[in-house]
Design a protein around this motif. Structure first.
Motif, mmCIF file in Angstrom:
data_model
loop_
_atom_site.group_PDB
_atom_site.id
_atom_site.type_symbol
_atom_site.label_atom_id
_atom_site.label_comp_id
_atom_site.label_asym_id
_atom_site.label_seq_id
_atom_site.Cartn_x
_atom_site.Cartn_y
_atom_site.Cartn_z
ATOM 1 N N GLU A 60 0.725 -0.972 -0.156
ATOM 2 C CA GLU A 60 0.002 -0.028 -0.049
ATOM 3 C C GLU A 60 1.026 1.221 -0.054
ATOM 4 O O GLU A 60 1.672 1.257 0.891
ATOM 5 C CB GLU A 60 -0.857 -0.070 1.169
ATOM 6 N N TYR A 61 0.701 1.986 -1.000
ATOM 7 C CA TYR A 61 1.325 3.284 -0.911
ATOM 8 C C TYR A 61 0.374 4.549 -0.819
ATOM 9 O O TYR A 61 -0.606 4.394 -1.331
ATOM 10 C CB TYR A 61 1.923 3.405 -2.547
ATOM 11 N N GLU A 62 0.871 5.597 -0.614
ATOM 12 C CA GLU A 62 0.028 6.780 -0.431
ATOM 13 C C GLU A 62 0.916 7.809 -1.447
ATOM 14 O O GLU A 62 1.929 8.060 -1.355
ATOM 15 C CB GLU A 62 0.209 7.570 0.899
ATOM 16 N N LEU A 63 -0.244 8.211 -2.350
ATOM 17 C CA LEU A 63 0.544 9.402 -3.350
ATOM 18 C C LEU A 63 -0.368 10.559 -2.895
ATOM 19 O O LEU A 63 -1.396 10.697 -2.683
ATOM 20 C CB LEU A 63 0.198 8.898 -4.737
ATOM 21 N N ARG A 64 0.694 11.837 -2.641
ATOM 22 C CA ARG A 64 0.143 12.929 -2.355
ATOM 23 C C ARG A 64 0.246 13.911 -3.179
ATOM 24 O O ARG A 64 1.717 14.226 -3.693
ATOM 25 C CB ARG A 64 0.284 13.471 -0.950
ATOM 26 N N ILE A 65 -0.625 14.667 -3.892
ATOM 27 C CA ILE A 65 -0.125 15.857 -4.668
ATOM 28 C C ILE A 65 -0.733 17.202 -4.016
ATOM 29 O O ILE A 65 -1.750 17.311 -3.604
ATOM 30 C CB ILE A 65 -0.626 15.863 -6.189
ATOM 31 N N GLY A 66 -0.040 18.382 -4.125
ATOM 32 C CA GLY A 66 -0.360 19.345 -3.490
ATOM 33 C C GLY A 66 -0.358 20.439 -4.857
ATOM 34 O O GLY A 66 0.667 20.618 -5.360
ATOM 35 N N VAL A 67 -1.356 21.130 -4.804
ATOM 36 C CA VAL A 67 -1.383 22.184 -6.067
ATOM 37 C C VAL A 67 -1.699 23.766 -5.542
ATOM 38 O O VAL A 67 -2.128 23.581 -4.347
ATOM 39 C CB VAL A 67 -2.449 21.642 -7.202
ATOM 40 N N GLN A 68 -1.213 24.693 -6.430
ATOM 41 C CA GLN A 68 -1.497 25.888 -5.371
ATOM 42 C C GLN A 68 -2.957 26.249 -5.528
ATOM 43 O O GLN A 68 -3.858 25.606 -5.951
ATOM 44 C CB GLN A 68 -1.151 26.933 -6.524
ATOM 45 N N GLU A 69 -3.437 27.099 -4.709
ATOM 46 C CA GLU A 69 -4.775 27.448 -4.397
ATOM 47 C C GLU A 69 -5.563 28.009 -5.755
ATOM 48 O O GLU A 69 -4.801 28.614 -6.524
ATOM 49 C CB GLU A 69 -4.689 28.565 -3.371
ATOM 50 N N GLY A 70 -6.610 27.585 -5.942
ATOM 51 C CA GLY A 70 -7.453 27.883 -7.237
ATOM 52 C C GLY A 70 -7.718 26.754 -7.940
ATOM 53 O O GLY A 70 -8.110 25.507 -7.158
ATOM 54 N N LEU A 71 -8.073 26.879 -9.152
ATOM 55 C CA LEU A 71 -8.686 25.586 -9.914
ATOM 56 C C LEU A 71 -7.683 25.078 -10.726
ATOM 57 O O LEU A 71 -7.134 25.687 -11.422
ATOM 58 C CB LEU A 71 -9.822 26.267 -10.815
ATOM 59 N N THR A 72 -7.519 23.900 -10.802
ATOM 60 C CA THR A 72 -6.689 23.013 -11.341
ATOM 61 C C THR A 72 -7.354 21.877 -12.370
ATOM 62 O O THR A 72 -8.079 21.134 -11.742
ATOM 63 C CB THR A 72 -5.643 22.319 -10.691
ATOM 64 N N ASN A 73 -7.449 22.275 -13.697
ATOM 65 C CA ASN A 73 -8.266 21.573 -14.647
ATOM 66 C C ASN A 73 -7.302 20.214 -15.020
ATOM 67 O O ASN A 73 -6.106 20.311 -15.324
ATOM 68 C CB ASN A 73 -8.951 22.224 -15.682
ATOM 69 N N ASN A 74 -8.010 19.180 -15.337
ATOM 70 C CA ASN A 74 -7.501 18.174 -16.213
ATOM 71 C C ASN A 74 -6.203 17.776 -15.708
ATOM 72 O O ASN A 74 -4.891 17.350 -16.152
ATOM 73 C CB ASN A 74 -7.438 18.716 -17.723
ATOM 74 N N LEU A 75 -5.995 17.580 -14.094
ATOM 75 C CA LEU A 75 -4.647 16.895 -13.509
ATOM 76 C C LEU A 75 -4.776 15.464 -13.730
ATOM 77 O O LEU A 75 -5.842 14.859 -13.447
ATOM 78 C CB LEU A 75 -4.884 17.545 -12.351
ATOM 79 N N ILE A 76 -3.564 15.051 -14.380
ATOM 80 C CA ILE A 76 -3.310 13.566 -14.393
ATOM 81 C C ILE A 76 -2.356 13.262 -13.523
ATOM 82 O O ILE A 76 -1.122 13.915 -13.808
ATOM 83 C CB ILE A 76 -3.390 13.140 -15.891
ATOM 84 N N LEU A 77 -2.514 12.274 -12.824
ATOM 85 C CA LEU A 77 -1.267 11.842 -11.858
ATOM 86 C C LEU A 77 -0.844 10.417 -12.179
ATOM 87 O O LEU A 77 -1.828 9.590 -12.158
ATOM 88 C CB LEU A 77 -1.570 11.849 -10.497
ATOM 89 N N THR A 78 0.292 10.157 -12.865
ATOM 90 C CA THR A 78 0.590 8.852 -13.414
ATOM 91 C C THR A 78 1.513 8.289 -12.362
ATOM 92 O O THR A 78 2.666 8.873 -12.249
ATOM 93 C CB THR A 78 1.218 8.796 -14.709
ATOM 94 N N ASP A 79 1.421 6.908 -12.088
ATOM 95 C CA ASP A 79 2.247 6.343 -11.149
ATOM 96 C C ASP A 79 2.758 5.036 -11.811
ATOM 97 O O ASP A 79 2.302 4.032 -12.242
ATOM 98 C CB ASP A 79 1.697 5.929 -9.891
ATOM 99 N N THR A 80 4.079 5.041 -12.305
ATOM 100 C CA THR A 80 4.505 4.021 -13.255
ATOM 101 C C THR A 80 5.194 3.198 -12.433
ATOM 102 O O THR A 80 6.156 3.334 -11.539
ATOM 103 C CB THR A 80 5.765 4.590 -14.260
ATOM 104 N N LEU A 81 4.609 1.931 -12.169
ATOM 105 C CA LEU A 81 5.123 0.883 -11.167
ATOM 106 C C LEU A 81 6.380 0.168 -11.595
ATOM 107 O O LEU A 81 6.593 -0.111 -13.104
ATOM 108 C CB LEU A 81 4.102 -0.282 -10.916
ATOM 109 N N PRO A 82 7.288 -0.362 -10.968
ATOM 110 C CA PRO A 82 8.384 -1.223 -11.223
ATOM 111 C C PRO A 82 7.995 -2.715 -11.935
ATOM 112 O O PRO A 82 6.862 -2.832 -11.666
ATOM 113 C CB PRO A 82 9.167 -1.421 -10.036
ATOM 114 N N GLN A 83 8.819 -2.941 -12.723
ATOM 115 C CA GLN A 83 8.749 -4.208 -13.433
ATOM 116 C C GLN A 83 8.464 -5.393 -12.427
ATOM 117 O O GLN A 83 8.977 -5.278 -11.483
ATOM 118 C CB GLN A 83 9.902 -4.534 -14.293
#
Length: 102
Positions: A60-83
């Motif tokens: 179990e991993y935790e991914l956290r992304i913090g963005v600037q205050e305001g509206l963030t459209n179309n945010l995509i977070l991709t986590d590439t797993l090791p082989q």
């Protein structure tokens, strides 16, 4: 009226009050990019105190992304797993355990 009127405002700045036309105002605003991203190993099926991952463990991993205050459209977070690792599923996002996540 024929000819040029010396009192006409045309932006030449002659006299100084002849400022009817000026160049466009350009403002540059530079802000700090405070975007942050972290990935933390929370636990695995072998044991929370052991940070080694073994074949067959569910991690179990935790991914956290913090963005600037305001509206963030179309945010995509991709986590590439090791082989050799496979994605099992999402446990929760912002406390939501089922879609649609907020």
């Amino acid at each position: 009226m024929d000819g040029t009127n010396v009192n006409e405002r045309n932006g030449t700045a002659t006299p100084a009050v002849n400022d009817y036309v000026t160049t466009p105002v350009i403002t540059t605003l530079t802000t700090a990019d405070t975007t942050s991203l972290s990935k933390t190993h929370i636990s695995d099926t072998y044991g929370a105190a052991d940070t080694d991952v073994r074949v067959g463990d569910i991690v179990e991993y935790e991914l956290r992304i913090g963005v600037q205050e305001g509206l963030t459209n179309n945010l995509i977070l991709t986590d590439t797993l090791p082989q050799g690792l496979a994605f099992e599923g999402v446990s929760h996002i912002n406390g939501d355990t089922s879609t649609p996540y907020s």
